[in-house]
Design an enzyme around this catalytic site. Structure first.
Site, mmCIF file in Angstrom:
data_model
loop_
_atom_site.group_PDB
_atom_site.id
_atom_site.type_symbol
_atom_site.label_atom_id
_atom_site.label_comp_id
_atom_site.label_asym_id
_atom_site.label_seq_id
_atom_site.Cartn_x
_atom_site.Cartn_y
_atom_site.Cartn_z
ATOM 1 N N ASN A 68 1.333 -1.252 0.267
ATOM 2 C CA ASN A 68 0.463 -0.182 -0.446
ATOM 3 C C ASN A 68 0.855 1.465 0.047
ATOM 4 O O ASN A 68 1.470 1.635 0.982
ATOM 5 C CB ASN A 68 -0.809 0.143 1.171
ATOM 6 C CG ASN A 68 -1.906 1.217 0.988
ATOM 7 O OD1 ASN A 68 -1.595 1.673 0.666
ATOM 8 N ND2 ASN A 68 -2.855 0.789 2.295
ATOM 9 N N ARG A 71 -2.624 -1.641 -3.465
ATOM 10 C CA ARG A 71 -3.421 -1.406 -3.426
ATOM 11 C C ARG A 71 -3.763 0.027 -3.954
ATOM 12 O O ARG A 71 -2.760 0.432 -4.255
ATOM 13 C CB ARG A 71 -3.991 -0.967 -1.793
ATOM 14 C CG ARG A 71 -4.889 0.678 -2.049
ATOM 15 C CD ARG A 71 -5.019 0.926 -0.350
ATOM 16 N NE ARG A 71 -6.562 2.141 -0.423
ATOM 17 C CZ ARG A 71 -6.458 1.891 0.974
ATOM 18 N NH1 ARG A 71 -6.058 1.844 1.990
ATOM 19 N NH2 ARG A 71 -7.991 2.660 0.876
ATOM 20 N N HIS A 118 -13.148 3.196 -0.863
ATOM 21 C CA HIS A 118 -13.082 1.913 0.080
ATOM 22 C C HIS A 118 -13.309 1.138 0.066
ATOM 23 O O HIS A 118 -14.066 0.257 0.653
ATOM 24 C CB HIS A 118 -13.426 3.337 1.358
ATOM 25 C CG HIS A 118 -13.101 4.582 2.337
ATOM 26 N ND1 HIS A 118 -14.004 5.592 2.502
ATOM 27 C CD2 HIS A 118 -11.724 4.299 2.698
ATOM 28 C CE1 HIS A 118 -12.550 6.344 3.179
ATOM 29 N NE2 HIS A 118 -11.263 5.793 2.966
ATOM 30 N N HIS A 171 -17.296 3.642 7.245
ATOM 31 C CA HIS A 171 -15.818 3.149 7.012
ATOM 32 C C HIS A 171 -15.075 4.813 8.456
ATOM 33 O O HIS A 171 -14.838 6.107 7.280
ATOM 34 C CB HIS A 171 -14.832 2.963 6.438
ATOM 35 C CG HIS A 171 -13.934 3.162 5.558
ATOM 36 N ND1 HIS A 171 -13.314 1.890 5.898
ATOM 37 C CD2 HIS A 171 -12.788 4.279 5.802
ATOM 38 C CE1 HIS A 171 -11.705 1.793 5.998
ATOM 39 N NE2 HIS A 171 -11.225 4.008 6.279
ATOM 40 N N ARG A 175 -9.804 16.256 5.045
ATOM 41 C CA ARG A 175 -10.178 17.301 4.466
ATOM 42 C C ARG A 175 -11.956 17.855 4.801
ATOM 43 O O ARG A 175 -12.200 17.394 5.323
ATOM 44 C CB ARG A 175 -10.578 15.910 2.941
ATOM 45 C CG ARG A 175 -9.053 15.103 2.723
ATOM 46 C CD ARG A 175 -9.636 14.349 1.663
ATOM 47 N NE ARG A 175 -8.173 12.827 2.600
ATOM 48 C CZ ARG A 175 -8.440 11.402 2.699
ATOM 49 N NH1 ARG A 175 -9.674 10.758 1.566
ATOM 50 N NH2 ARG A 175 -7.681 10.368 3.096
ATOM 51 N N GLY A 192 -10.082 3.066 11.589
ATOM 52 C CA GLY A 192 -9.643 3.164 13.001
ATOM 53 C C GLY A 192 -10.931 3.827 14.047
ATOM 54 O O GLY A 192 -10.811 3.866 15.284
ATOM 55 N N GLU A 210 -8.142 -4.361 4.838
ATOM 56 C CA GLU A 210 -7.472 -4.178 3.573
ATOM 57 C C GLU A 210 -6.763 -5.014 3.254
ATOM 58 O O GLU A 210 -6.907 -5.753 1.825
ATOM 59 C CB GLU A 210 -7.452 -2.307 3.071
ATOM 60 C CG GLU A 210 -8.797 -1.513 3.512
ATOM 61 C CD GLU A 210 -8.867 -0.413 4.079
ATOM 62 O OE1 GLU A 210 -8.583 -0.140 4.868
ATOM 63 O OE2 GLU A 210 -9.237 0.626 3.047
#
Ligand code: ADP
Length: 396
Positions: free
Chosen positions: A8, A92, A180, A207, A240, A327, A378
């Site tokens: 990743n 990924r 996601h 998520h 964001r 998380g 993931e």
């Protein structure tokens, strides 16, 4: 021992996990690591499954100037110290464009095609592709598989997939892709194994990590999601903003004369929890703070998450289950309780003790909607796809 490496890669770090493949294709995590601080103070750190430190090594900027060098360092460490020669590598990749609805084996022509989507995800796609190119150059015999964050949403209908702008933009690729997806696919599979009758119903998966989005699953398939063309839309995130009136951007550029690069910086790195609180992008730190700006940022996150859950419930025509993951979703009883409370009108009620204990099922027996906490994985999802495509590739 056959193994699969999952990579990743981001702008300043390459994270990796190594899985052992058993005869029956079951996967076991062997170690996870990363090369962080690429281009500044690079550091290779690797842990075993039980968190024993296997490596912690610093490099100069000159030794690890870019992603490719980071990958070479990590690869050399795996080969020289642990005699690891993975049979395949899964990556990924954020953007698979409008057509990729599943993972693919990558060769140079696929990489060339995926490079076309760099303008759609300029901050992620180039870094995701760098290790693929590097391995094609240096170890062309290794099977490489790309798993896309956008793929799981490709079955969306035209209503979900469009923006209300002139149609030619849609043809050019200005669409609501959603992201996601690797996480949502993993959760859909987990839920199906845990509670198959629930998984066949109307489910929202939240998520909630540094990046955050929600997905509406109908019978295990994504029908709507909160992110769209880019990873900026929908829920507020660490840095964001989430949903933002495009008029704000026009104001910033036309009236405040902000350059596009400054707007990009604002939207990707200075907004969200960080911008609102003025303190940090980190939910755990916000929860520990007594500053009123911190509690405002948490309240805002919870409020907007509940609003978006309402929107997805409308897309699903009702709600049978709600899943928290990533998380914040996995670790913050406060955020879960706040969102659940705002969704009380949907018939959601939590069992407080189960929520605090982070049980798998945290709704109360009276709750009309089952609420779960399911840790996402993931990397395991990528490893599974990689094994499947490796087997198909070997048979062909
Ligand atoms: P990513 O993988 O996108 O970087 P994660 O899924 O690891 O992000 O989520 C990171 C977020 O989870 C951070 O905001 C972090 O503070 C939050 N988090 C982690 N542990 C906790 C906790 N115990 N309580 C509240 N928030 C937490």
């Amino acid at each position: 021992m056959d193994s699969i490496l999952v990579i990743n890669a981001g702008s300043s770090s390459v994270k990796f996990q190594l899985f052992e493949i058993a005869q029956n294709r079951e996967l076991t995590l062997l170690m996870k690591g990363q090369v962080g601080g690429i281009g500044t103070q690079a550091r290779l750190s690797v842990h075993s499954r039980d968190n024993t430190v296997l490596a912690d090594q610093a490099f100069s900027r000159h030794e690890v100037p870019d992603v490719s060098a980071a990958l070479n360092r990590a690869g050399a460490w795996l080969r020289d110290r642990h005699n690891v020669h993975p049979v395949a590598v899964g990556h990924r990749v954020v953007h698979g464009g409008p057509d990729h609805d599943r993972p693919v084996v990558v060769d140079r022509s696929v990489v060339a095609e995926l490079e076309r989507y760099i303008p759609l995800a300029p901050l992620h796609q180039p870094h995701n592709l760098a290790p693929i190119r590097s391995l094609l150059d240096n170890q062309p015999h290794i099977v490489q598989v790309a798993c896309f964050d956008s793929a799981f949403h490709r079955g969306h209908g035209p209503l979900a997939d469009h923006y209300a702008i002139p149609e030619h933009f849609y043809a050019e690729g200005v669409r609501r892709y959603g992201f996601h997806g690797i996480s949502y696919e993993y959760i859909a599979e987990r839920l199906n194994r845990m509670a198959p009758e629930v998984a066949q119903g109307r489910v929202i998966v939240a998520h909630l990590g540094s990046g955050a989005s929600m997905c509406a699953l109908l019978n295990g398939r994504s029908i709507e999601t909160t992110m769209g063309f880019s990873v900026l839309d929908g829920l507020p995130m660490g840095t964001r903003p989430g949903q933002l009136d495009p008029g704000v951007l026009l104001y910033l550029m036309l009236q405040k004369k902000l350059e596009p690069a400054a707007v990009e910086e604002l939207l990707y790195h200075e907004s969200g929890l960080k911008g609102l609180s003025g303190i940090t992008n980190d939910m755990q730190e916000l929860e520990a703070s007594r500053d009123t700006r911190a509690s405002f940022a948490i309240d805002y996150f919870v409020y907007r998450a509940a609003l978006h859950a309402g929107m997805l419930t409308a897309a699903l025509g009702g709600l049978d289950a709600f899943v928290f993951t990533a998380g914040i979703g996995e670790n913050s009883p406060t955020v879960r309780a706040g969102i659940a409370e705002r969704l009380g009108w949907l018939g959601i009620s939590l069992d407080r003790a189960q929520n605090d204990a982070r049980a798998q099922l945290i709704s109360s027996p009276q709750s009309r909607v089952a609420v779960y906490v399911i840790p996402t994985d993931e990397e395991l999802m990528i490893a599974r796809h990689t094994v499947q495509l490796l087997a198909a590739n070997t048979r062909a």
